[in-house]
Scaffold this motif. Structure first.
Motif, mmCIF file in Angstrom:
data_model
loop_
_atom_site.group_PDB
_atom_site.id
_atom_site.type_symbol
_atom_site.label_atom_id
_atom_site.label_comp_id
_atom_site.label_asym_id
_atom_site.label_seq_id
_atom_site.Cartn_x
_atom_site.Cartn_y
_atom_site.Cartn_z
ATOM 1 N N LEU A 31 132.340 81.054 30.464
ATOM 2 C CA LEU A 31 132.830 82.257 31.131
ATOM 3 C C LEU A 31 133.887 81.928 32.179
ATOM 4 O O LEU A 31 134.960 82.535 32.210
ATOM 5 C CB LEU A 31 131.666 82.999 31.794
ATOM 6 N N ILE A 32 133.568 80.998 33.056
ATOM 7 C CA ILE A 32 134.451 80.699 34.187
ATOM 8 C C ILE A 32 135.818 80.225 33.706
ATOM 9 O O ILE A 32 136.861 80.722 34.149
ATOM 10 C CB ILE A 32 133.796 79.664 35.116
ATOM 11 N N TRP A 33 135.821 79.270 32.775
ATOM 12 C CA TRP A 33 137.090 78.697 32.352
ATOM 13 C C TRP A 33 137.906 79.646 31.480
ATOM 14 O O TRP A 33 139.132 79.726 31.610
ATOM 15 C CB TRP A 33 136.848 77.372 31.634
ATOM 16 N N THR A 34 137.252 80.360 30.580
ATOM 17 C CA THR A 34 138.011 81.290 29.734
ATOM 18 C C THR A 34 138.616 82.423 30.555
ATOM 19 O O THR A 34 139.787 82.772 30.368
ATOM 20 C CB THR A 34 137.121 81.884 28.630
ATOM 21 N N ILE A 35 137.836 82.978 31.476
ATOM 22 C CA ILE A 35 138.356 84.082 32.290
ATOM 23 C C ILE A 35 139.479 83.603 33.193
ATOM 24 O O ILE A 35 140.514 84.273 33.330
ATOM 25 C CB ILE A 35 137.213 84.719 33.097
ATOM 26 N N ALA A 36 139.297 82.436 33.818
ATOM 27 C CA ALA A 36 140.336 81.915 34.709
ATOM 28 C C ALA A 36 141.635 81.659 33.949
ATOM 29 O O ALA A 36 142.728 82.072 34.386
ATOM 30 C CB ALA A 36 139.846 80.631 35.378
ATOM 31 N N LEU A 37 141.549 80.996 32.806
ATOM 32 C CA LEU A 37 142.754 80.688 32.028
ATOM 33 C C LEU A 37 143.402 81.956 31.478
ATOM 34 O O LEU A 37 144.637 82.091 31.482
ATOM 35 C CB LEU A 37 142.401 79.735 30.890
ATOM 36 N N GLN A 38 142.591 82.885 30.995
ATOM 37 C CA GLN A 38 143.151 84.102 30.419
ATOM 38 C C GLN A 38 143.830 84.969 31.470
ATOM 39 O O GLN A 38 144.871 85.586 31.191
ATOM 40 C CB GLN A 38 142.044 84.889 29.700
ATOM 41 N N VAL A 39 143.279 85.023 32.662
ATOM 42 C CA VAL A 39 143.901 85.815 33.724
ATOM 43 C C VAL A 39 145.226 85.188 34.156
ATOM 44 O O VAL A 39 146.244 85.879 34.298
ATOM 45 C CB VAL A 39 142.941 85.949 34.920
ATOM 46 N N ILE A 40 145.226 83.861 34.351
ATOM 47 C CA ILE A 40 146.459 83.188 34.787
ATOM 48 C C ILE A 40 147.550 83.292 33.714
ATOM 49 O O ILE A 40 148.687 83.704 33.991
ATOM 50 C CB ILE A 40 146.172 81.714 35.118
ATOM 51 N N LEU A 41 147.203 82.923 32.485
ATOM 52 C CA LEU A 41 148.197 82.953 31.411
ATOM 53 C C LEU A 41 148.595 84.380 31.047
ATOM 54 O O LEU A 41 149.761 84.663 30.771
ATOM 55 C CB LEU A 41 147.648 82.230 30.178
ATOM 56 N N GLY A 42 147.609 85.288 31.021
ATOM 57 C CA GLY A 42 147.902 86.679 30.682
ATOM 58 C C GLY A 42 148.834 87.325 31.687
ATOM 59 O O GLY A 42 149.773 88.043 31.319
ATOM 60 N N LEU A 65 136.496 92.119 34.162
ATOM 61 C CA LEU A 65 135.258 92.814 33.808
ATOM 62 C C LEU A 65 135.081 92.883 32.295
ATOM 63 O O LEU A 65 134.012 92.552 31.761
ATOM 64 C CB LEU A 65 135.263 94.219 34.409
ATOM 65 N N PHE A 66 136.125 93.305 31.598
ATOM 66 C CA PHE A 66 136.044 93.425 30.136
ATOM 67 C C PHE A 66 135.789 92.076 29.479
ATOM 68 O O PHE A 66 134.917 91.944 28.619
ATOM 69 C CB PHE A 66 137.351 94.028 29.585
ATOM 70 N N ARG A 67 136.553 91.064 29.886
ATOM 71 C CA ARG A 67 136.396 89.756 29.261
ATOM 72 C C ARG A 67 135.076 89.100 29.648
ATOM 73 O O ARG A 67 134.488 88.359 28.852
ATOM 74 C CB ARG A 67 137.566 88.831 29.650
ATOM 75 N N GLY A 68 134.607 89.348 30.851
ATOM 76 C CA GLY A 68 133.327 88.779 31.251
ATOM 77 C C GLY A 68 132.175 89.327 30.425
ATOM 78 O O GLY A 68 131.319 88.570 29.955
ATOM 79 N N ILE A 69 132.160 90.634 30.209
ATOM 80 C CA ILE A 69 131.099 91.240 29.409
ATOM 81 C C ILE A 69 131.172 90.771 27.965
ATOM 82 O O ILE A 69 130.154 90.441 27.342
ATOM 83 C CB ILE A 69 131.194 92.780 29.488
ATOM 84 N N GLU A 70 132.383 90.729 27.404
ATOM 85 C CA GLU A 70 132.538 90.306 26.018
ATOM 86 C C GLU A 70 132.159 88.835 25.823
ATOM 87 O O GLU A 70 131.484 88.482 24.858
ATOM 88 C CB GLU A 70 133.984 90.537 25.558
ATOM 89 N N ASN A 71 132.587 87.975 26.739
ATOM 90 C CA ASN A 71 132.315 86.556 26.579
ATOM 91 C C ASN A 71 130.865 86.201 26.865
ATOM 92 O O ASN A 71 130.366 85.185 26.384
ATOM 93 C CB ASN A 71 133.243 85.728 27.475
ATOM 94 N N PHE A 72 130.185 87.019 27.647
ATOM 95 C CA PHE A 72 128.771 86.770 27.900
ATOM 96 C C PHE A 72 127.956 86.908 26.615
ATOM 97 O O PHE A 72 126.942 86.237 26.442
ATOM 98 C CB PHE A 72 128.238 87.731 28.966
ATOM 99 N N LYS A 73 128.402 87.768 25.726
ATOM 100 C CA LYS A 73 127.692 87.955 24.459
ATOM 101 C C LYS A 73 128.449 87.320 23.282
ATOM 102 O O LYS A 73 128.202 87.669 22.131
ATOM 103 C CB LYS A 73 127.458 89.438 24.188
#
Length: 315
Positions: free
Chosen positions: A97-108, A242-250
């Motif tokens: 969660l932490i790494w995917t959200i951090a990278l996606q927010v920065i790159l996005g 919020l969206f990516r956190g919920i999706e990646n949690f599952k």
């Protein structure tokens, strides 16, 4: 021939009054159309949730329907919260969660900022960038599993070229150290465009006159970026998190296609662990308690986060 008095009265009567005269008000008609959908949603969502809560207090096993079900109370919850394997899956999920959200927010955000510059071919590059998020996670998992192959995978040859080492020495899916990063890379590649679109909407919602006023005040580009762009795009960034956190949690299908939870348990996310408990070990009551704990965790964190998001929007 002149109209009758009854016909004139019917035309003069408003439609709402006419419906009420016939015995159905606008509210009743609305409920007639909405009620089936509400009952369907209750049947699909609420009933399974209540049934899962009930099963979580029992030792029910779906593969042993004939045996007597024992009421165990909170024993399943106690076992889950003290199970080291569960905490390992929580740790793997947190890393993901932490790494995917951090990278996606920065790159996005970076991609959105570049595309918002409106250069030549802007629309074409936007379409190309969003292509990965249009694919099925199962297809993406299979596609990247070939790219990660130690002998023939293109990804390994690129890494070998950059590091000067042998391509076969990089086993992204078979290495305990590299496997968690392999799923982070794939998920980031697939869902960074989603974050980009949200950030792009935020950037394009900023009125031009604000930047014009800042230029009149001789504010530098960096000052405009940190005092105008970031504060005004922040609610959109938080919404993307919020969206990516919920999706990646599952997250389930992408990881299953790539690593299957291995090697060992280093990529066994909570969703994969829950599936094993429910459909491989057939500990249905235990898995139900597991699912309730995950639901309460996600719901609680999301509620706190939404409150923080509302405070940011009110500023």
């Amino acid at each position: 021939m002149s109209d009758s008095i009854a016909d004139k009265a019917a035309r003069a009567t408003p439609p709402r009054v006419a419906r009420k005269v016939r015995g159905l008000s606008d509210r009743a008609i609305a409920w007639i159309f909405v009620a089936p959908t509400i009952f369907l949603l209750l049947a699909i969502n609420i009933f399974p949730l209540i049934w899962t809560i009930r099963l979580s207090f029992t030792d029910f096993r779906a593969n042993r329907q004939g045996r007597e079900v024992e009421w165990v109370g909170l024993r399943n919850y106690e076992r889950i919260l003290t199970d080291s394997d569960v905490w390992l899956s929580m740790q793997a999920t947190a890393h993901f969660l932490i790494w995917t959200i951090a990278l996606q927010v920065i790159l996005g955000f970076a991609l959105a900022w570049l595309i918002n510059r409106k250069f030549k071919g802007n629309d074409l590059w936007t379409t190309i960038i969003v292509l990965p998020m249009m694919l099925s996670p199962a297809v993406v998992g299979n596609f990247w599993s070939f790219l990660y192959q130690p002998q023939i995978g293109l990804f390994n040859y690129v890494i070998a070229f950059l590091t000067g080492q042998n391509a076969s020495s990089f086993d992204m899916l078979g290495s305990v150290d590299l496997a968690p990063w392999s799923i982070v890379i794939v998920d980031t590649w697939m869902w960074t465009p989603f974050v980009m679109l949200i950030c792009l909407a935020g950037l394009r919602s900023i009125p031009d006159y604000i930047y014009e006023a800042a230029e009149i005040d001789r504010a530098s580009q960096w000052r405009q970026f940190f005092t105008i762009t970031i504060p005004m795009v922040l609610p959109f960034l938080m919404l993307a998190v919020l969206f990516r956190g919920i999706e990646n949690f599952k997250m389930f299908d992408l990881v299953v296609q790539l690593t299957g939870g291995g090697p060992g348990n280093v990529t066994t996310l909570t969703s994969i662990d829950l599936k094993r408990e429910a459909f491989e070990k057939w500990r249905t009551g235990y898995a139900s308690a597991y699912a309730i704990i995950l639901f309460v965790t996600v719901f609680g964190l999301a509620s706190i986060y939404v409150k923080a998001l509302n405070k940011v929007k009110e500023r």
